[in-house]
Design a protein around this motif. Structure first.
Motif, short mmCIF file in Angstrom:
data_model
loop_
_atom_site.label_atom_id
_atom_site.label_comp_id
_atom_site.label_asym_id
_atom_site.label_seq_id
_atom_site.Cartn_x
_atom_site.Cartn_y
_atom_site.Cartn_z
N PHE A 59 0.83 -1.21 0.00
CA PHE A 59 0.00 0.00 0.00
C PHE A 59 0.86 1.26 0.00
CE2 PHE A 59 -2.10 -3.45 2.28
CZ PHE A 59 -3.19 -3.65 1.43
N LYS A 60 0.56 2.16 -0.90
CA LYS A 60 1.32 3.40 -1.03
C LYS A 60 1.34 4.19 0.29
CE LYS A 60 2.17 7.03 -4.34
NZ LYS A 60 3.55 6.64 -4.61
N GLN A 61 0.23 4.15 1.02
CA GLN A 61 0.12 4.90 2.27
C GLN A 61 1.08 4.39 3.36
OE1 GLN A 61 -2.26 3.37 0.61
NE2 GLN A 61 -4.16 4.55 0.52
N THR A 62 1.45 3.12 3.30
CA THR A 62 2.30 2.55 4.35
C THR A 62 3.69 2.16 3.83
OG1 THR A 62 1.33 0.36 3.92
CG2 THR A 62 0.36 1.69 5.71
N ARG A 63 3.95 2.40 2.56
CA ARG A 63 5.20 1.96 1.94
C ARG A 63 6.43 2.60 2.56
NH1 ARG A 63 4.20 2.30 -3.85
NH2 ARG A 63 2.85 0.57 -3.30
N THR A 64 6.38 3.89 2.83
CA THR A 64 7.54 4.57 3.41
C THR A 64 7.86 4.01 4.80
OG1 THR A 64 7.08 6.57 2.15
CG2 THR A 64 8.50 6.81 4.08
N ALA A 65 6.84 3.85 5.63
CA ALA A 65 7.04 3.28 6.96
C ALA A 65 7.59 1.86 6.86
CB ALA A 65 5.74 3.30 7.76
N ALA A 66 7.08 1.09 5.90
CA ALA A 66 7.56 -0.28 5.71
C ALA A 66 9.03 -0.29 5.31
CB ALA A 66 6.73 -0.99 4.64
N ALA A 67 9.41 0.58 4.40
CA ALA A 67 10.81 0.64 3.96
C ALA A 67 11.74 0.98 5.12
CB ALA A 67 10.96 1.65 2.82
N TYR A 68 11.36 1.97 5.91
CA TYR A 68 12.17 2.31 7.08
C TYR A 68 12.20 1.16 8.09
CZ TYR A 68 12.51 7.13 5.43
OH TYR A 68 12.77 8.25 4.69
N GLY A 69 11.08 0.49 8.27
CA GLY A 69 11.04 -0.66 9.16
C GLY A 69 11.94 -1.79 8.68
N ILE A 70 11.97 -2.01 7.38
CA ILE A 70 12.84 -3.04 6.81
C ILE A 70 14.30 -2.68 7.04
CG2 ILE A 70 13.65 -4.01 4.61
CD1 ILE A 70 10.63 -3.99 3.76
N ILE A 71 14.63 -1.42 6.86
CA ILE A 71 16.02 -0.97 7.10
C ILE A 71 16.41 -1.23 8.55
CG2 ILE A 71 17.52 1.06 7.21
CD1 ILE A 71 15.94 2.07 4.66
N VAL A 72 15.55 -0.88 9.48
CA VAL A 72 15.83 -1.12 10.90
C VAL A 72 15.97 -2.63 11.15
CG1 VAL A 72 14.83 -1.00 13.23
CG2 VAL A 72 14.75 1.00 11.72
N LEU A 73 15.09 -3.43 10.58
CA LEU A 73 15.16 -4.88 10.75
C LEU A 73 16.48 -5.44 10.21
CD1 LEU A 73 13.21 -7.08 11.82
CD2 LEU A 73 12.50 -7.43 9.46
N LEU A 74 16.90 -4.95 9.05
CA LEU A 74 18.16 -5.41 8.47
C LEU A 74 19.36 -5.04 9.36
CD1 LEU A 74 17.43 -4.59 4.74
CD2 LEU A 74 17.69 -6.88 5.73
N VAL A 75 19.29 -3.89 9.98
CA VAL A 75 20.36 -3.50 10.91
C VAL A 75 20.34 -4.42 12.13
CG1 VAL A 75 21.17 -1.67 12.47
CG2 VAL A 75 20.50 -1.11 10.11
N PHE A 76 19.15 -4.77 12.62
CA PHE A 76 19.03 -5.69 13.75
C PHE A 76 19.57 -7.08 13.41
CE2 PHE A 76 15.26 -3.33 15.85
CZ PHE A 76 16.14 -2.54 16.56
N PHE A 77 19.55 -7.45 12.13
CA PHE A 77 20.03 -8.77 11.71
C PHE A 77 21.56 -8.85 11.62
CE2 PHE A 77 15.89 -9.79 9.19
CZ PHE A 77 15.23 -10.07 10.37
N ILE A 78 22.24 -7.74 11.69
CA ILE A 78 23.71 -7.73 11.54
C ILE A 78 24.40 -8.64 12.57
CG2 ILE A 78 25.77 -6.27 11.75
CD1 ILE A 78 24.19 -4.12 10.17
N PRO A 79 24.01 -8.63 13.85
CA PRO A 79 24.68 -9.54 14.80
C PRO A 79 24.56 -11.02 14.40
CG PRO A 79 23.44 -7.90 16.00
CD PRO A 79 23.08 -7.74 14.55
N VAL A 80 23.47 -11.38 13.76
CA VAL A 80 23.30 -12.76 13.31
C VAL A 80 24.35 -13.10 12.26
CG1 VAL A 80 21.77 -14.30 12.00
CG2 VAL A 80 20.84 -12.89 13.84
N HIS A 81 24.57 -12.19 11.32
CA HIS A 81 25.57 -12.43 10.27
C HIS A 81 26.98 -12.47 10.85
CE1 HIS A 81 22.41 -12.25 7.38
NE2 HIS A 81 22.08 -11.03 7.75
#
Length: 121
Positions: A59-81
């Motif tokens: 959804f266009k209305q939530t896309r920006t929030a989703a993208a930022y959330g994905i970026i935060v999630l990817l940063v949280f995954f760094i310790p796993v890698h």
């Protein structure tokens, strides 16, 4: 057209990854560093987060929030890698080369962050 294909692929990636946390939970539990508590809950929350964020990309209305959330999630995954590199954990029985974890940490993780950023609008 290229932007639409990129967005659809990203939606599929995160929805698929979210589902994968529940189908192959044993694989995910094995890569969570021991210094994190409650591995089962972390896996469930990561899967739910990927499902929600993937759906929000639709959804266009939530896309920006989703993208930022994905970026935060990817940063949280760094310790796993990093843990995978330290313990030489294989991504699968077929692919078990130490350099794969390094590639996953640096170029791939950065590419995924850039991809989310570029699809935020």
């Amino acid at each position: 057209m290229k932007k639409t294909i990129s967005l659809y692929l990203m939606i599929a990636l995160y929805l698929g990854a979210g589902v994968n946390h529940f189908i192959h939970k044993k694989s995910y539990l094995a890569i969570i560093p021991p210094y994190f508590p409650n591995h089962a809950m972390i896996n469930i929350l990561a899967g739910i987060a990927e499902l929600i964020l993937g759906a929000m990309l639709i959804f266009k209305q939530t896309r920006t929030a989703a993208a930022y959330g994905i970026i935060v999630l990817l940063v949280f995954f760094i310790p796993v890698h990093i843990y995978m590199i330290q313990k030489n954990i294989c991504l699968s029985e077929i692919i078990c080369w130490p350099w794969v974890a390094w590639v996953r940490l640096f170029p791939v993780q950065l590419l995924l962050i850039w991809w989310a950023w570029s699809n935020r609008k």
